[in-house]
Design an enzyme around this catalytic site. Structure first.
Site, PDB file in Angstrom:
ATOM      1  N   LEU A  10       0.859  -1.184   0.000  1.00 43.20           N
ATOM      2  CA  LEU A  10       0.000   0.000   0.000  1.00 43.20           C
ATOM      3  C   LEU A  10       0.900   1.240   0.000  1.00 43.20           C
ATOM      4  O   LEU A  10       1.296   1.755   1.045  1.00 43.20           O
ATOM      5  CB  LEU A  10      -0.922  -0.017   1.215  1.00 43.20           C
ATOM      6  N   HIS A  11       1.239   1.688  -1.188  1.00 40.76           N
ATOM      7  CA  HIS A  11       2.302   2.681  -1.346  1.00 40.76           C
ATOM      8  C   HIS A  11       1.939   4.071  -0.792  1.00 40.76           C
ATOM      9  O   HIS A  11       2.541   4.555   0.149  1.00 40.76           O
ATOM     10  CB  HIS A  11       2.636   2.835  -2.842  1.00 40.76           C
TER      11      HIS A  11
END
Ligand code: RIB
Ligand code: CA
Length: 306
Positions: free
Chosen positions: A235-236
């Site tokens: 989940l950047h």
């Protein structure tokens, strides 16, 4: 509490959606403007998605369109992760119309009006670079630039480059040399924020409103990453937001970063983590993340949204 005046520059983008909702739900952050670039998908989709994301949160934040592609080089989308629509096929109600004008101008207008603005870049850095290059005198109003970009090990769009850095390396290089504090959440950091079925279930169990529901549906629709053995997907972009909300979730170090702008390594961020080259540090590299603390923050904040 002094709230940080923020601009989010984005290319939604499944992880961008959660990053924007997290920022809107954070009492520490005063999101005044969302600017949009082409990136994960073309700007027609990224603009529509940004409007829908803001609309679902029912917060009156202006959304302004910007660069369709990089300063130099070709535009390339990343539909394998985000789908053709940019939100992994999760349809959101249409949001309010975009505000008139161009992103780089809107960024400058806010910088001119506010003495301390945090720039959050979670897509290609074109809009941010254009704004600062057009009116360098405003750089003194930039409190901090926080970017999800780069990688010091392997890339995710080429063997050596991360997508945002690869999309517009020239713009990233300009931000790294602008003289203001730059904080980087690279792939090695964001890879510690792995979305797993258990974490999606915990999000769903929090029982929020439309934004949390949409977030859970988006996370469930993103394919697991082969880089992580299909155990989940990183989940950047919310990692960049979480740094501004709770920096105690992170360790970090000051480093020098060079951006390759040509050839097979275009977009490579050469991160001197051990100061071997002797060049002065030009960035704060986020090193480690308390992943459970991060997902607890994300879940709790999203549950507070409409
Ligand atoms: O490499 C990950 C980054 O590229 C994220 O910002 C994602 O949304 C894509 O833009
Ligand atoms: Ca993004």
């Amino acid at each position: 509490m002094t709230r940080r005046v923020c601009i989010i520059d984005t290319d939604p983008g499944t992880d961008d959606a959660l990053a924007i909702w997290l920022a809107l739900a954070a009492p520490q952050l005063d999101v005044r403007l969302v600017t949009v670039a082409g990136g994960n998908v073309g700007i027609d989709h990224t603009l529509r998605n940004a409007r829908a994301i803001i609309g679902l949160a029912r917060q009156p934040v202006p959304v302004v369109a910007g660069a369709q592609g990089p300063l130099l080089g070709a535009f390339r989308s990343e539909t394998q992760v985000h789908g053709a629509d940019g939100l992994a096929g999760v349809a959101l109600p249409e949001g309010p119309p975009a505000a008139p004008g161009i992103a780089a101008d809107a960024i400058r207008d806010l910088l001119r009006a506010e003495p301390r603005v945090t720039l959050i870049g979670i897509g290609p850095a074109t809009n941010l670079a254009l704004a600062l290059a057009t009116e360098p005198a405003l750089i003194g109003h930039v409190e901090e630039i926080v970017l999800m970009t780069g990688a010091w090990s392997e890339g995710n769009i080429t063997a050596s480059a991360e997508f945002n850095a690869w999309s517009d390396p020239e713009s990233l290089a300009m931000l790294l040399e602008c003289g203001r504090p730059v904080t980087l959440a690279t792939l090695e950091l964001t890879g510690q924020a792995l979305v797993t079925p258990d974490r999606i279930a915990a999000l769903r169990a929090a029982g929020g409103g439309a934004c949390l529901d949409a977030a859970a549906r988006i996370l469930a629709a993103v394919p697991p990453s082969r880089r992580f053995g299909h155990r989940g997907h990183p989940l950047h972009d919310p990692c960049a937001i979480a740094w501004l909300i709770d920096p105690t979730l992170f360790t970090h170090r000051d480093v020098h970063v060079h951006v390759e702008c040509g050839g097979i390594a275009r977009g490579r961020t050469v991160v001197d983590r051990w100061a071997r080259g002797g060049a002065a540090a030009n960035a704060r590299l986020l090193d480690t993340l308390d992943a459970d603390g991060f997902f607890a923050l994300l879940t709790g904040r999203l549950a507070s949204l409409a």
